[in-house]
Design an enzyme around this catalytic site. Structure first.
Site, PDB file in Angstrom:
ATOM      1  N   LYS A   1      85.439   5.542  -1.422  1.00  0.00           N
ATOM      2  CA  LYS A   1      85.918   6.925  -1.553  1.00  0.00           C
ATOM      3  C   LYS A   1      85.647   7.451  -2.962  1.00  0.00           C
ATOM      4  O   LYS A   1      85.308   8.616  -3.135  1.00  0.00           O
ATOM      5  CB  LYS A   1      87.399   7.001  -1.185  1.00  0.00           C
ATOM      6  CG  LYS A   1      87.661   6.772   0.302  1.00  0.00           C
ATOM      7  CD  LYS A   1      86.998   7.866   1.142  1.00  0.00           C
ATOM      8  CE  LYS A   1      87.241   7.708   2.622  1.00  0.00           C
ATOM      9  NZ  LYS A   1      86.685   8.825   3.412  1.00  0.00           N
TER      10      LYS A   1
ATOM     11  N   TYR B   1      87.524  -0.022   0.463  1.00  0.00           N
ATOM     12  CA  TYR B   1      87.731   1.346   0.953  1.00  0.00           C
ATOM     13  C   TYR B   1      87.859   2.307  -0.220  1.00  0.00           C
ATOM     14  O   TYR B   1      87.198   3.350  -0.264  1.00  0.00           O
ATOM     15  CB  TYR B   1      89.001   1.398   1.814  1.00  0.00           C
ATOM     16  CG  TYR B   1      89.371   2.800   2.267  1.00  0.00           C
ATOM     17  CD1 TYR B   1      88.764   3.381   3.377  1.00  0.00           C
ATOM     18  CD2 TYR B   1      90.333   3.546   1.573  1.00  0.00           C
ATOM     19  CE1 TYR B   1      89.106   4.660   3.788  1.00  0.00           C
ATOM     20  CE2 TYR B   1      90.671   4.830   1.983  1.00  0.00           C
ATOM     21  CZ  TYR B   1      90.055   5.381   3.094  1.00  0.00           C
ATOM     22  OH  TYR B   1      90.389   6.659   3.496  1.00  0.00           O
TER      23      TYR B   1
ATOM     24  N   ASN C   1      81.496   5.058   5.183  1.00  0.00           N
ATOM     25  CA  ASN C   1      82.192   5.943   4.236  1.00  0.00           C
ATOM     26  C   ASN C   1      81.273   6.496   3.157  1.00  0.00           C
ATOM     27  O   ASN C   1      81.459   7.624   2.706  1.00  0.00           O
ATOM     28  CB  ASN C   1      83.351   5.198   3.562  1.00  0.00           C
ATOM     29  CG  ASN C   1      84.405   4.741   4.548  1.00  0.00           C
ATOM     30  OD1 ASN C   1      84.231   4.842   5.759  1.00  0.00           O
ATOM     31  ND2 ASN C   1      85.511   4.235   4.048  1.00  0.00           N
TER      32      ASN C   1
ATOM     33  N   SER D   1      89.062  11.103  -0.536  1.00  0.00           N
ATOM     34  CA  SER D   1      90.425  10.566  -0.448  1.00  0.00           C
ATOM     35  C   SER D   1      91.035  10.502  -1.838  1.00  0.00           C
ATOM     36  O   SER D   1      90.319  10.293  -2.829  1.00  0.00           O
ATOM     37  CB  SER D   1      90.376   9.156   0.156  1.00  0.00           C
ATOM     38  OG  SER D   1      91.610   8.483  -0.039  1.00  0.00           O
TER      39      SER D   1
HETATM   40  P1  NAE Z   1      90.657   8.572  12.253  1.00  0.00           P
HETATM   41  O1  NAE Z   1      90.415   7.111  12.426  1.00  0.00           O
HETATM   42  O2  NAE Z   1      91.494   9.282  13.239  1.00  0.00           O
HETATM   43  O3  NAE Z   1      89.274   9.343  12.130  1.00  0.00           O
HETATM   44  C1  NAE Z   1      88.104   8.742  11.682  1.00  0.00           C
HETATM   45  C2  NAE Z   1      86.959   9.590  12.202  1.00  0.00           C
HETATM   46  O4  NAE Z   1      85.711   9.011  11.757  1.00  0.00           O
HETATM   47  C3  NAE Z   1      86.894   9.618  13.747  1.00  0.00           C
HETATM   48  O5  NAE Z   1      86.510  10.900  14.159  1.00  0.00           O
HETATM   49  C4  NAE Z   1      85.826   8.572  14.043  1.00  0.00           C
HETATM   50  O6  NAE Z   1      85.198   8.735  15.282  1.00  0.00           O
HETATM   51  C5  NAE Z   1      84.869   8.863  12.876  1.00  0.00           C
HETATM   52  N1  NAE Z   1      83.941   7.755  12.666  1.00  0.00           N
HETATM   53  C6  NAE Z   1      84.226   6.463  12.358  1.00  0.00           C
HETATM   54  N2  NAE Z   1      83.088   5.750  12.297  1.00  0.00           N
HETATM   55  C7  NAE Z   1      82.070   6.610  12.555  1.00  0.00           C
HETATM   56  C8  NAE Z   1      80.658   6.484  12.638  1.00  0.00           C
HETATM   57  N3  NAE Z   1      80.040   5.300  12.448  1.00  0.00           N
HETATM   58  N4  NAE Z   1      79.919   7.586  12.907  1.00  0.00           N
HETATM   59  C9  NAE Z   1      80.520   8.783  13.115  1.00  0.00           C
HETATM   60  N5  NAE Z   1      81.849   8.968  13.062  1.00  0.00           N
HETATM   61  C10 NAE Z   1      82.602   7.896  12.802  1.00  0.00           C
HETATM   62  O7  NAE Z   1      91.269   8.696  10.786  1.00  0.00           O
HETATM   63  P2  NAE Z   1      91.592   9.980   9.893  1.00  0.00           P
HETATM   64  O8  NAE Z   1      92.767   9.605   9.106  1.00  0.00           O
HETATM   65  O9  NAE Z   1      91.611  11.233  10.682  1.00  0.00           O
HETATM   66  O10 NAE Z   1      90.326   9.948   8.911  1.00  0.00           O
HETATM   67  C11 NAE Z   1      89.391  11.002   8.803  1.00  0.00           C
HETATM   68  C12 NAE Z   1      88.793  10.951   7.408  1.00  0.00           C
HETATM   69  O11 NAE Z   1      89.844  11.221   6.461  1.00  0.00           O
HETATM   70  C13 NAE Z   1      88.232   9.565   7.027  1.00  0.00           C
HETATM   71  O12 NAE Z   1      87.059   9.736   6.250  1.00  0.00           O
HETATM   72  C14 NAE Z   1      89.340   8.980   6.185  1.00  0.00           C
HETATM   73  O13 NAE Z   1      88.853   8.015   5.260  1.00  0.00           O
HETATM   74  C15 NAE Z   1      89.850  10.239   5.476  1.00  0.00           C
HETATM   75  N6  NAE Z   1      91.170  10.112   4.893  1.00  0.00           N
HETATM   76  C16 NAE Z   1      92.264   9.736   5.640  1.00  0.00           C
HETATM   77  C17 NAE Z   1      93.489   9.533   5.021  1.00  0.00           C
HETATM   78  C18 NAE Z   1      94.712   9.207   5.843  1.00  0.00           C
HETATM   79  O14 NAE Z   1      95.778   8.882   5.263  1.00  0.00           O
HETATM   80  N7  NAE Z   1      94.658   9.314   7.179  1.00  0.00           N
HETATM   81  C19 NAE Z   1      93.539   9.609   3.595  1.00  0.00           C
HETATM   82  C20 NAE Z   1      92.428  10.148   2.901  1.00  0.00           C
HETATM   83  C21 NAE Z   1      91.253  10.349   3.557  1.00  0.00           C
HETATM   84  C22 NAE Z   1      94.393   8.758   2.798  1.00  0.00           C
HETATM   85  C23 NAE Z   1      93.679   7.417   2.673  1.00  0.00           C
HETATM   86  O15 NAE Z   1      92.590   7.312   2.105  1.00  0.00           O
HETATM   87  C24 NAE Z   1      94.289   6.233   3.304  1.00  0.00           C
END
Ligand code: NAE
Length: 254
Positions: A155, A151, A107, A138
């Site tokens: 962020k 986490y 992250n 985030s």
């Molecule tokens: P997801 O698990 O579907 O996507 C995570 C992505 O990161 C995938 O494409 C995965 O392959 C990639 N990834 C993980 N490890 C990796 C590595 N070592 N090298 C290259 N790629 C890697 O989850 P998502 O919800 O689509 O998350 C995408 C981004 O959005 C993340 O950075 C996540 O922290 C952020 N985000 C998600 C949410 C949510 O609610 N889904 C929120 C904010 C930000 C709210 C929260 O923080 C809980």
């Protein structure tokens, strides 16, 4: 920014938020959408390729935890093909507070290292043309989900890094802004470990509150990219897109 004919590199462009954002980007007819992700999804890549004949979609395997020199090598291969890159999107993230080092490595360090590698090609002090960095941070970087403090802190770190980058744009020629999703329905938030198991039901509790879909998030994501506002802190929550006003508590004065 009009995305037509632009070249975009999207790290984690196949994830939950990533894939729907890739779909929205392809609709804008960029010249190239280069997706870097740890795991391939050939079905999704084929779908993106078939969506718009004007767009060249390519996929390269990439793990953000590799050393900067490895990333530079991969970027050299990409630049040799596409010649210029207009936008870099950093979206890799994990949510698992049992994995402390890995959370920071992906992250935070992964995002910083990928951006550092890109500076080799973009920094105007090296004769580069500059560029735009879009970091997926985030809302937990503003106010923590305190049951996942690792986490949340990772962020907060990338929100801070992105704001500094924006302030360095006059030196580097590289602008930056963050997109900060609220809770978005992806596998990331289905089930996850809290720090020291302080709250075993953290995912369930979160999902009892209103959330947004990845489609809603993706549409606002692309609007934020089109707005292309250096230093902006965008909140993408509950289907809305809002600019966050950052409160200054201190100023280095330099
Ligand atoms: P997801 O698990 O579907 O996507 C995570 C992505 O990161 C995938 O494409 C995965 O392959 C990639 N990834 C993980 N490890 C990796 C590595 N070592 N090298 C290259 N790629 C890697 O989850 P998502 O919800 O689509 O998350 C995408 C981004 O959005 C993340 O950075 C996540 O922290 C952020 N985000 C998600 C949410 C949510 O609610 N889904 C929120 C904010 C930000 C709210 C929260 O923080 C809980």
């Amino acid at each position: 920014m009009d995305l037509t004919n632009k070249n975009i590199i999207f790290v984690a462009g196949l994830g939950g938020i990533g894939l729907d954002t890739s779909r929205e980007l392809v609709k804008r007819s960029p010249k190239n959408l280069v997706i870097l992700d740890r795991v391939d999804n050939p079905v999704a890549v084929a779908e993106l390729k078939a969506m718009n004949p004007k767009v060249t979609v390519t996929y390269y395997p990439y793990d953000v935890t590799v050393p900067v020199v490895e990333t530079v090598k991969l970027l050299k291969t990409i630049f040799a093909k596409v010649k210029t890159v207009d936008v870099l999107i950093n979206g890799a993230g994990i949510l698992d507070d049992h994995q402390i080092e890995r959370t920071i490595a992906i992250n935070f360090t992964g995002l910083v290292n990928t951006t550092t590698a890109m500076m080799e090609f973009w920094d105007k002090r090296k004769g580069g043309p500059g560029g735009v960095v879009v970091n997926i941070c985030s809302v937990t970087g503003f106010n923590a989900i305190y049951q996942v403090p690792v986490y949340s802190a990772s962020k907060a770190a990338v929100v801070s890094f992105t704001m500094s980058m924006a302030k360095l744009a006059h030196i580097t020629g590289v602008t930056a802004f963050s997109v900060n999703p609220g809770i978005t329905k992806t596998t990331l938030v289905h089930k996850f470990n809290s720090w020291l198991d302080v709250e075993p039901r953290v995912a369930e509790l979160l999902l009892e509150h209103p959330t947004q879909t990845t489609q809603q998030c993706a549409q606002n994501f692309v609007k934020a990219i089109e707005a292309n506002k250096n230093g902006a802190v965008w909140k993408l929550d509950l289907g809305r897109l809002d600019l966050v006003e950052w409160t200054k508590h201190w100023d280095s004065g330099i």
